[in-house]
Design a protein around this motif. Structure first.
Motif, mmCIF file in Angstrom:
data_model
loop_
_atom_site.group_PDB
_atom_site.id
_atom_site.type_symbol
_atom_site.label_atom_id
_atom_site.label_comp_id
_atom_site.label_asym_id
_atom_site.label_seq_id
_atom_site.Cartn_x
_atom_site.Cartn_y
_atom_site.Cartn_z
ATOM 1 N N PRO A 139 0.654 -1.055 0.057
ATOM 2 C CA PRO A 139 -0.024 0.175 -0.034
ATOM 3 C C PRO A 139 0.444 1.503 -0.264
ATOM 4 O O PRO A 139 0.575 2.582 -0.862
ATOM 5 N N TRP A 140 1.995 1.397 0.339
ATOM 6 C CA TRP A 140 2.835 2.621 1.365
ATOM 7 C C TRP A 140 3.542 2.685 -0.657
ATOM 8 O O TRP A 140 3.289 4.203 -1.164
ATOM 9 N N THR A 141 3.739 1.668 -1.555
ATOM 10 C CA THR A 141 3.973 2.010 -2.710
ATOM 11 C C THR A 141 3.203 2.407 -3.668
ATOM 12 O O THR A 141 3.673 3.052 -4.987
ATOM 13 N N LYS A 142 1.954 2.378 -3.386
ATOM 14 C CA LYS A 142 0.708 2.622 -3.841
ATOM 15 C C LYS A 142 0.579 3.999 -4.167
ATOM 16 O O LYS A 142 0.048 4.960 -4.455
ATOM 17 N N LEU A 143 0.827 4.999 -3.397
ATOM 18 C CA LEU A 143 0.500 6.008 -2.792
ATOM 19 C C LEU A 143 1.437 6.847 -3.479
ATOM 20 O O LEU A 143 2.966 6.951 -4.147
ATOM 21 N N THR A 144 1.550 8.457 -3.413
ATOM 22 C CA THR A 144 1.451 9.277 -4.540
ATOM 23 C C THR A 144 2.500 10.458 -3.617
ATOM 24 O O THR A 144 1.547 11.027 -2.528
ATOM 25 N N VAL A 145 3.411 11.121 -3.262
ATOM 26 C CA VAL A 145 4.206 12.336 -2.781
ATOM 27 C C VAL A 145 3.024 13.136 -2.879
ATOM 28 O O VAL A 145 3.259 14.245 -4.324
ATOM 29 N N ALA B 47 10.957 5.928 -6.749
ATOM 30 C CA ALA B 47 11.599 5.548 -5.910
ATOM 31 C C ALA B 47 12.707 4.791 -6.926
ATOM 32 O O ALA B 47 14.326 5.248 -6.335
ATOM 33 N N PRO B 48 12.748 4.106 -7.782
ATOM 34 C CA PRO B 48 14.089 3.604 -7.819
ATOM 35 C C PRO B 48 14.623 4.500 -8.987
ATOM 36 O O PRO B 48 15.613 4.225 -9.545
ATOM 37 N N GLN B 49 14.535 5.799 -9.387
ATOM 38 C CA GLN B 49 14.525 6.124 -10.526
ATOM 39 C C GLN B 49 16.128 6.891 -10.393
ATOM 40 O O GLN B 49 17.121 6.848 -11.220
ATOM 41 N N PRO B 50 16.424 7.447 -8.924
ATOM 42 C CA PRO B 50 17.750 7.909 -9.109
ATOM 43 C C PRO B 50 19.256 6.512 -8.857
ATOM 44 O O PRO B 50 19.900 7.352 -8.752
ATOM 45 N N LEU B 51 18.468 5.563 -8.668
ATOM 46 C CA LEU B 51 19.717 4.249 -8.460
ATOM 47 C C LEU B 51 20.125 4.527 -10.045
ATOM 48 O O LEU B 51 21.379 4.008 -9.616
ATOM 49 N N VAL B 52 19.867 4.878 -11.034
ATOM 50 C CA VAL B 52 20.362 4.801 -11.728
ATOM 51 C C VAL B 52 21.319 5.937 -12.542
ATOM 52 O O VAL B 52 22.791 5.367 -13.101
ATOM 53 N N GLY B 53 21.293 6.298 -11.618
ATOM 54 C CA GLY B 53 22.847 7.870 -11.374
ATOM 55 C C GLY B 53 23.706 7.467 -10.782
ATOM 56 O O GLY B 53 24.671 8.603 -10.278
ATOM 57 N N LEU B 54 23.567 6.136 -9.473
ATOM 58 C CA LEU B 54 24.599 5.977 -8.321
ATOM 59 C C LEU B 54 25.888 6.250 -9.230
ATOM 60 O O LEU B 54 26.905 6.680 -8.238
ATOM 61 N N SER B 55 25.928 5.415 -9.850
ATOM 62 C CA SER B 55 27.387 5.394 -10.162
ATOM 63 C C SER B 55 28.350 6.264 -11.335
ATOM 64 O O SER B 55 29.309 6.242 -11.890
ATOM 65 N N GLY B 56 26.558 7.285 -12.153
ATOM 66 C CA GLY B 56 27.884 8.456 -12.603
ATOM 67 C C GLY B 56 28.415 9.310 -12.399
ATOM 68 O O GLY B 56 28.135 9.948 -10.841
ATOM 69 N N GLU B 57 28.451 10.736 -12.689
ATOM 70 C CA GLU B 57 28.764 11.720 -13.405
ATOM 71 C C GLU B 57 27.170 12.280 -11.558
ATOM 72 O O GLU B 57 27.996 13.371 -10.940
ATOM 73 N N GLY B 58 26.404 12.369 -12.303
ATOM 74 C CA GLY B 58 25.952 13.868 -11.970
ATOM 75 C C GLY B 58 24.694 13.247 -10.304
ATOM 76 O O GLY B 58 24.237 14.131 -10.153
ATOM 77 N N ARG B 59 24.868 12.192 -10.198
ATOM 78 C CA ARG B 59 24.514 11.279 -8.904
ATOM 79 C C ARG B 59 22.751 11.276 -8.873
ATOM 80 O O ARG B 59 21.872 11.020 -8.013
ATOM 81 N N SER B 60 22.469 12.114 -9.700
ATOM 82 C CA SER B 60 20.950 12.113 -9.725
ATOM 83 C C SER B 60 20.245 12.053 -11.559
ATOM 84 O O SER B 60 21.219 13.089 -12.371
ATOM 85 N N SER B 61 19.297 11.469 -11.886
ATOM 86 C CA SER B 61 18.679 10.824 -13.155
ATOM 87 C C SER B 61 17.599 10.523 -12.789
ATOM 88 O O SER B 61 17.176 10.402 -11.579
ATOM 89 N N SER B 62 17.227 10.502 -14.130
ATOM 90 C CA SER B 62 15.481 9.887 -13.987
ATOM 91 C C SER B 62 15.808 9.434 -15.346
ATOM 92 O O SER B 62 16.581 8.954 -16.413
ATOM 93 N N PRO B 63 14.785 8.332 -15.464
ATOM 94 C CA PRO B 63 14.319 6.978 -17.080
ATOM 95 C C PRO B 63 14.355 8.527 -18.133
ATOM 96 O O PRO B 63 15.288 8.089 -19.395
ATOM 97 N N ASN B 64 14.696 10.045 -18.158
ATOM 98 C CA ASN B 64 14.938 10.303 -19.334
ATOM 99 C C ASN B 64 17.084 11.416 -19.423
ATOM 100 O O ASN B 64 16.652 11.791 -20.364
ATOM 101 N N GLY B 65 17.365 10.924 -18.106
ATOM 102 C CA GLY B 65 19.241 10.574 -18.720
ATOM 103 C C GLY B 65 19.060 11.059 -16.947
ATOM 104 O O GLY B 65 18.794 11.805 -16.655
ATOM 105 N N TYR B 66 20.633 12.077 -17.303
ATOM 106 C CA TYR B 66 21.185 12.604 -16.148
ATOM 107 C C TYR B 66 20.441 13.767 -16.056
ATOM 108 O O TYR B 66 19.942 15.274 -16.576
ATOM 109 N N TRP B 67 21.040 14.450 -14.182
ATOM 110 C CA TRP B 67 20.607 15.870 -14.580
ATOM 111 C C TRP B 67 21.616 16.534 -14.148
ATOM 112 O O TRP B 67 22.593 16.576 -13.137
ATOM 113 N N PHE B 68 21.988 17.961 -14.382
ATOM 114 C CA PHE B 68 22.952 18.826 -14.429
ATOM 115 C C PHE B 68 22.417 19.467 -14.280
ATOM 116 O O PHE B 68 21.257 20.495 -15.222
ATOM 117 N N ARG B 69 22.209 21.013 -12.855
ATOM 118 C CA ARG B 69 22.079 21.971 -13.018
ATOM 119 C C ARG B 69 23.082 23.274 -13.345
ATOM 120 O O ARG B 69 24.790 23.009 -12.312
#
Length: 546
Positions: free
Chosen positions: A355-361, A376-398
């Motif tokens: 039920p917690w995984t079905k909730l929305t922030v 929740a799983p979206q930031p996991l793909v960027g843990l080993s990358g340079e940006g450290r933050s990402s989504s399914p659309n790619g890394y986040w660079f500010r």
């Protein structure tokens, strides 16, 4: 006499004219008909004409609407009866197909008989000129001689017995039972009507089949007169036994209504199950037919299996299982606590985690596109990358294009600049880790609540622009000139010179809206305007599009 004087009709001619007029007047006086005119006629088939003659009246509700014009016997090969032809006046029309005709005696002073016609219901089709009312819809009167010939000595004697027994039935206690039975007449007649309606069947030919099978049953009963006689005799014995147990039978009959009310739902459910049972039987019939060959084919296997369970074979198998069975028993005992933990873990997974995984922030400024399981799983793909933050659309660079007008102290010697002031922090920084209670089962815990109250923003410090505006402006103009040159070179190298241009003058709201529309970023621009509504002092600029 003058030659040119006209001669009158002769006496012979006048005599012929007078005779013709007398004949016409006499015809109309007796027939009351206009010659050479067609009249509406219908026919009716009667089992007996009962002295109905031509010119007898035809009446509807006591009013003359026509007369009988012809009476003739049934055709050859027909049963005894007569066909009466009637002429109907206009005031007696229309006549419908369900019309009825009765031959009734006239009053004593009138004599003879007349045809009492009932025109039928208006919803039925109309009878055409020359159509016939069938013998099923006609009736003939019963004559006094028919009554006298029907009531012979034995018939009169039986009638006397019937009346005597009927009078006894109407005296107490028979009359009391008769009165008590009256409330049950309505359901009895109603259910009898339902049964009679059911005898017609569900489709065409069912009643014919029922009559055919009933004839077969009657023929089977007639084929064994001795057994039929024995059946009647035994029925008499059974009826006598019922008579001796009248009180018990009365109590049983009194319980029948409640039994029927209780059995009706079961019978309805059973009736609804019949189609499925018929379908099952139809599908099961091929399997039953093939079961014989299947059993024959399995006999060799059964013979070999019988040898496997013989004493020599079983003793060898039991000897091999002796050391294994105790171990299996110990494993079974030891697995009980394990499965208790597995059950608790499964209950926690199904009742709390899923039920917690079905909730929305719930964040109005940055609404989530997915539930917790999707976000929740979206930031996991960027843990080993340079940006450290990402989504399914790619890394986040500010990238900060401006130094920012608002500086905040993040603590530990870290500072952050923002072009817009911070409104708060959501979720606020936790005061500590939530308590861990390993002694409380997870399945009894509630689902986590993701709703938060935004906290206060970090401490703001004075920026360089606020400390020395002149020095800051000089430095800003110098950096702006270099930034403009760099942007022009970048636009030229990317081949966007026809779409974009760089100016040292500040961009207007119209310039920004045009670029956003050209590159399909209107949604992002509108989102920025909505965020500016919450910034103190920036609401007017956001509303005007500056």
């Amino acid at each position: 006499m003058r030659r040119n004087q006209k001669r009158g009709l002769s006496n012979f001619a006048w005599g012929m004219i007078t005779l013709a007029l007398i004949a016409v007047v006499t015809y109309f006086g007796f027939t009351k008909e206009i010659p050479f005119q067609h009249h509406f006629t219908i026919k009716a088939a009667f089992k007996s004409a009962n002295n109905i003659k031509p010119n007898s009246f035809v009446r509807i509700a006591g009013v003359n609407v026509g007369k009988v014009t012809d009476v003739e016997p049934m055709g050859k090969g027909q049963s005894q009866g007569a066909v009466v032809t009637m002429r109907i006046d206009d005031n007696g029309l229309p006549i419908h197909t369900d019309a009825q005709a009765f031959i009734r005696p006239r009053i004593f002073l009138e004599g003879n008989f007349f045809v009492d016609l009932r025109p039928g219901t208006p919803s039925a089709p109309k009878l055409g000129d020359g159509d016939t009312i069938s013998v099923q819809n006609t009736r003939s009167p019963v004559q006094l001689d028919q009554i006298l010939t029907s009531l012979q000595a034995n018939t009169r004697h039986n009638l006397q017995i019937l009346l005597e027994e009927y009078s006894r039935a109407l005296t107490p206690p028979g009359s009391t039972g008769y009165n008590a039975s009256i409330p049950w007449w309505e359901p009895a007649y109603k259910n009898s009507a339902i049964v009679n309606q059911a005898t017609l069947g569900l489709k065409e030919g069912d009643l014919q089949g029922y009559i055919r099978e009933a004839g077969t049953v009657a023929a089977a009963l007639d084929a064994n007169p001795a057994q039929l006689q024995s059946l009647i005799t035994d029925f008499n014995t059974t009826a006598a036994a019922f008579s001796r147990s009248q009180s018990s039978l009365s109590q049983t009959v009194a319980e029948l209504p409640r039994t029927l009310r209780a059995a009706q739902p079961a019978l309805d459910a059973l009736n609804r199950s019949f189609p499925a049972v018929r379908a099952l039987v139809s599908d099961f019939r091929p399997a039953v037919r093939s079961s014989g060959p299947a059993i024959d084919a399995s006999m060799p296997f059964i013979k070999q299996a019988r040898k496997l369970i013989s004493k020599p074979e079983l003793r060898g198998l039991v000897a091999d299982l002796v050391p294994t069975v105790p171990s299996l028993g110990a494993l079974n005992d030891a697995s009980v606590p394990l499965y208790n933990q597995v059950r608790a873990a499964s209950s926690c997974q199904n009742g709390v985690i899923l039920p917690w995984t079905k909730l929305t922030v719930p964040d109005p400024n940055f609404p989530a596109k997915h539930d917790v399981a999707g976000e929740a799983p979206q930031p996991l793909v960027g843990l080993s990358g340079e940006g450290r933050s990402s989504s399914p659309n790619g890394y986040w660079f500010r990238v900060d294009l401006t130094p920012g007008n608002f500086v905040y102290n993040l603590g530990n010697g870290q500072f952050a600049t923002r072009a817009l002031p911070l409104l708060g922090t959501n979720p606020p920084k936790a005061q500590g880790r939530p308590p861990l209670r390993p002694d409380v089962p997870c399945e009894t815990q509630g689902v986590p609540n993701l709703k938060t109250t935004p906290g206060s923003p970090p401490q703001r410090v004075q920026s360089a622009a606020e400390a020395d505006p002149k020095a800051f402006k000089a430095m800003w103009d110098k950096l702006s000139a270099k930034a403009v040159d760099g942007l022009r070179d970048s636009i030229k190298s990317h081949g966007l010179g026809k779409d974009l241009s760089v100016s040292s003058e500040p961009a207007t709201a119209g310039d920004i809206a045009g670029v956003a529309s050209r590159f399909d970023h209107n949604d992002q621009l509108n989102r920025v305007r909505q965020l500016l509504q919450n910034v103190p002092g920036a609401g007017a600029a956001a509303g005007s599009g500056k």
